[in-house]
Design a protein around this motif. Sequence first.
Motif, mmCIF file in Angstrom:
data_model
loop_
_atom_site.group_PDB
_atom_site.id
_atom_site.type_symbol
_atom_site.label_atom_id
_atom_site.label_comp_id
_atom_site.label_asym_id
_atom_site.label_seq_id
_atom_site.Cartn_x
_atom_site.Cartn_y
_atom_site.Cartn_z
ATOM 1 N N PRO A 101 20.081 -4.675 -15.244
ATOM 2 C CA PRO A 101 19.916 -3.275 -14.824
ATOM 3 C C PRO A 101 19.104 -2.451 -15.830
ATOM 4 O O PRO A 101 18.261 -1.634 -15.433
ATOM 5 N N LEU A 102 19.332 -2.676 -17.114
ATOM 6 C CA LEU A 102 18.590 -1.929 -18.134
ATOM 7 C C LEU A 102 17.120 -2.340 -18.149
ATOM 8 O O LEU A 102 16.227 -1.481 -18.251
ATOM 9 N N ILE A 103 16.865 -3.638 -18.008
ATOM 10 C CA ILE A 103 15.473 -4.123 -17.962
ATOM 11 C C ILE A 103 14.773 -3.550 -16.737
ATOM 12 O O ILE A 103 13.624 -3.078 -16.829
ATOM 13 N N ALA A 104 15.452 -3.555 -15.591
ATOM 14 C CA ALA A 104 14.862 -3.022 -14.357
ATOM 15 C C ALA A 104 14.593 -1.522 -14.474
ATOM 16 O O ALA A 104 13.527 -1.035 -14.064
ATOM 17 N N GLU A 105 15.536 -0.798 -15.038
ATOM 18 C CA GLU A 105 15.362 0.653 -15.223
ATOM 19 C C GLU A 105 14.156 0.932 -16.119
ATOM 20 O O GLU A 105 13.337 1.798 -15.827
ATOM 21 N N ARG A 106 14.079 0.191 -17.202
ATOM 22 C CA ARG A 106 12.976 0.365 -18.156
ATOM 23 C C ARG A 106 11.631 0.015 -17.503
ATOM 24 O O ARG A 106 10.641 0.715 -17.681
ATOM 25 N N ALA A 107 11.613 -1.089 -16.733
ATOM 26 C CA ALA A 107 10.386 -1.511 -16.059
ATOM 27 C C ALA A 107 9.950 -0.480 -15.018
ATOM 28 O O ALA A 107 8.759 -0.198 -14.873
ATOM 29 N N GLU A 108 10.914 0.105 -14.303
ATOM 30 C CA GLU A 108 10.594 1.130 -13.314
ATOM 31 C C GLU A 108 9.957 2.347 -13.995
ATOM 32 O O GLU A 108 8.956 2.888 -13.517
ATOM 33 N N GLN A 109 10.523 2.760 -15.115
ATOM 34 C CA GLN A 109 9.957 3.885 -15.872
ATOM 35 C C GLN A 109 8.551 3.547 -16.360
ATOM 36 O O GLN A 109 7.645 4.382 -16.287
ATOM 37 N N ASP A 110 8.377 2.317 -16.845
ATOM 38 C CA ASP A 110 7.059 1.893 -17.332
ATOM 39 C C ASP A 110 6.037 1.865 -16.200
ATOM 40 O O ASP A 110 4.882 2.252 -16.392
ATOM 41 N N TYR A 111 6.461 1.404 -15.022
ATOM 42 C CA TYR A 111 5.563 1.363 -13.873
ATOM 43 C C TYR A 111 5.125 2.770 -13.474
ATOM 44 O O TYR A 111 3.944 3.030 -13.265
ATOM 45 N N LEU A 112 6.095 3.685 -13.378
ATOM 46 C CA LEU A 112 5.772 5.070 -13.011
ATOM 47 C C LEU A 112 4.845 5.700 -14.041
ATOM 48 O O LEU A 112 3.912 6.428 -13.694
ATOM 49 N N LYS A 113 5.091 5.416 -15.314
ATOM 50 C CA LYS A 113 4.246 5.942 -16.388
ATOM 51 C C LYS A 113 2.830 5.376 -16.275
ATOM 52 O O LYS A 113 1.847 6.094 -16.449
ATOM 53 N N GLU A 114 2.739 4.079 -15.977
ATOM 54 C CA GLU A 114 1.429 3.435 -15.826
ATOM 55 C C GLU A 114 0.640 4.070 -14.690
ATOM 56 O O GLU A 114 -0.553 4.343 -14.827
ATOM 57 N N VAL A 115 1.297 4.325 -13.554
ATOM 58 C CA VAL A 115 0.635 4.965 -12.412
ATOM 59 C C VAL A 115 0.195 6.375 -12.791
ATOM 60 O O VAL A 115 -0.932 6.790 -12.491
ATOM 61 N N VAL A 131 2.644 5.166 -5.779
ATOM 62 C CA VAL A 131 3.766 4.323 -6.167
ATOM 63 C C VAL A 131 4.142 3.501 -4.935
ATOM 64 O O VAL A 131 4.580 4.045 -3.926
ATOM 65 N N LEU A 132 3.918 2.209 -5.031
ATOM 66 C CA LEU A 132 4.215 1.306 -3.926
ATOM 67 C C LEU A 132 5.466 0.507 -4.258
ATOM 68 O O LEU A 132 5.558 -0.098 -5.331
ATOM 69 N N LYS A 133 6.418 0.495 -3.338
ATOM 70 C CA LYS A 133 7.692 -0.202 -3.576
ATOM 71 C C LYS A 133 7.486 -1.696 -3.808
ATOM 72 O O LYS A 133 8.142 -2.285 -4.671
ATOM 73 N N ALA A 161 7.482 -6.084 -7.797
ATOM 74 C CA ALA A 161 6.799 -7.183 -8.490
ATOM 75 C C ALA A 161 6.704 -6.887 -9.987
ATOM 76 O O ALA A 161 6.865 -7.788 -10.824
ATOM 77 N N TYR A 162 6.461 -5.628 -10.331
ATOM 78 C CA TYR A 162 6.383 -5.218 -11.737
ATOM 79 C C TYR A 162 7.734 -5.430 -12.431
ATOM 80 O O TYR A 162 7.798 -5.946 -13.545
ATOM 81 N N ILE A 163 8.806 -5.063 -11.751
ATOM 82 C CA ILE A 163 10.154 -5.222 -12.308
ATOM 83 C C ILE A 163 10.486 -6.703 -12.463
ATOM 84 O O ILE A 163 11.022 -7.125 -13.493
ATOM 85 N N GLN A 164 10.141 -7.499 -11.449
ATOM 86 C CA GLN A 164 10.416 -8.938 -11.514
ATOM 87 C C GLN A 164 9.650 -9.575 -12.671
ATOM 88 O O GLN A 164 10.187 -10.409 -13.402
ATOM 89 N N PHE A 165 8.411 -9.172 -12.861
ATOM 90 C CA PHE A 165 7.608 -9.692 -13.976
ATOM 91 C C PHE A 165 8.228 -9.293 -15.319
ATOM 92 O O PHE A 165 8.257 -10.085 -16.260
ATOM 93 N N ALA A 166 8.725 -8.071 -15.402
ATOM 94 C CA ALA A 166 9.368 -7.609 -16.637
ATOM 95 C C ALA A 166 10.613 -8.428 -16.948
ATOM 96 O O ALA A 166 10.874 -8.766 -18.109
ATOM 97 N N ILE A 167 11.363 -8.782 -15.930
ATOM 98 C CA ILE A 167 12.572 -9.595 -16.126
ATOM 99 C C ILE A 167 12.185 -10.993 -16.608
ATOM 100 O O ILE A 167 12.779 -11.523 -17.554
#
Length: 173
Positions: free
Chosen positions: A100-114, A12-14, A19-25
Amino acid sequence: MTTYAPDQFRKVLKIEQAAYIQFAIERAKTALPQHEGSRNPTGRTTFYVTSPFEAMQRWAELSAQGWELDSNSTCLLVAPQTPLAFTAIAPASVFETYLPLIAERAEQDYLKEVEVHNKQAQKLRDRAEFIESEVKRRKDERLAQLKADLAKEFDNRGRVQFITESDTQLHAH
């Protein structure tokens, strides 16, 4: 986003996560509409109402807050046994409350993807290890069988065979 080999473990790289969160937004701004109160909000929201009067009241409230009617939405079509609905485009001030909700969701999706990638990478590594060990085992098995056959062949090499007159002798003489 970095492309990883299927059998390479990911960390998991910050920077990658940001970048994943920004793309999701960015994607959420123009994504398909979600219903009101969705855990995956986008820039467009579908509002369900029970009557044309309620729809007009609801639209008047939203319009006063800066919402725009999405005239390209197929939700404006009414079908039998379907509640009335309309889709509106959220103003920037409302969309910012979704961040905040989009970012939270994207973070969860990123962790799940990894996590999913790493599980698949582990399966591929386990598969490769199994194949290597099985190849070695079978090679050793065949080598042992070949040695046993050669030993038997060597032991029978000097043995004299007695042929009686009743045996068939194709090339005798």
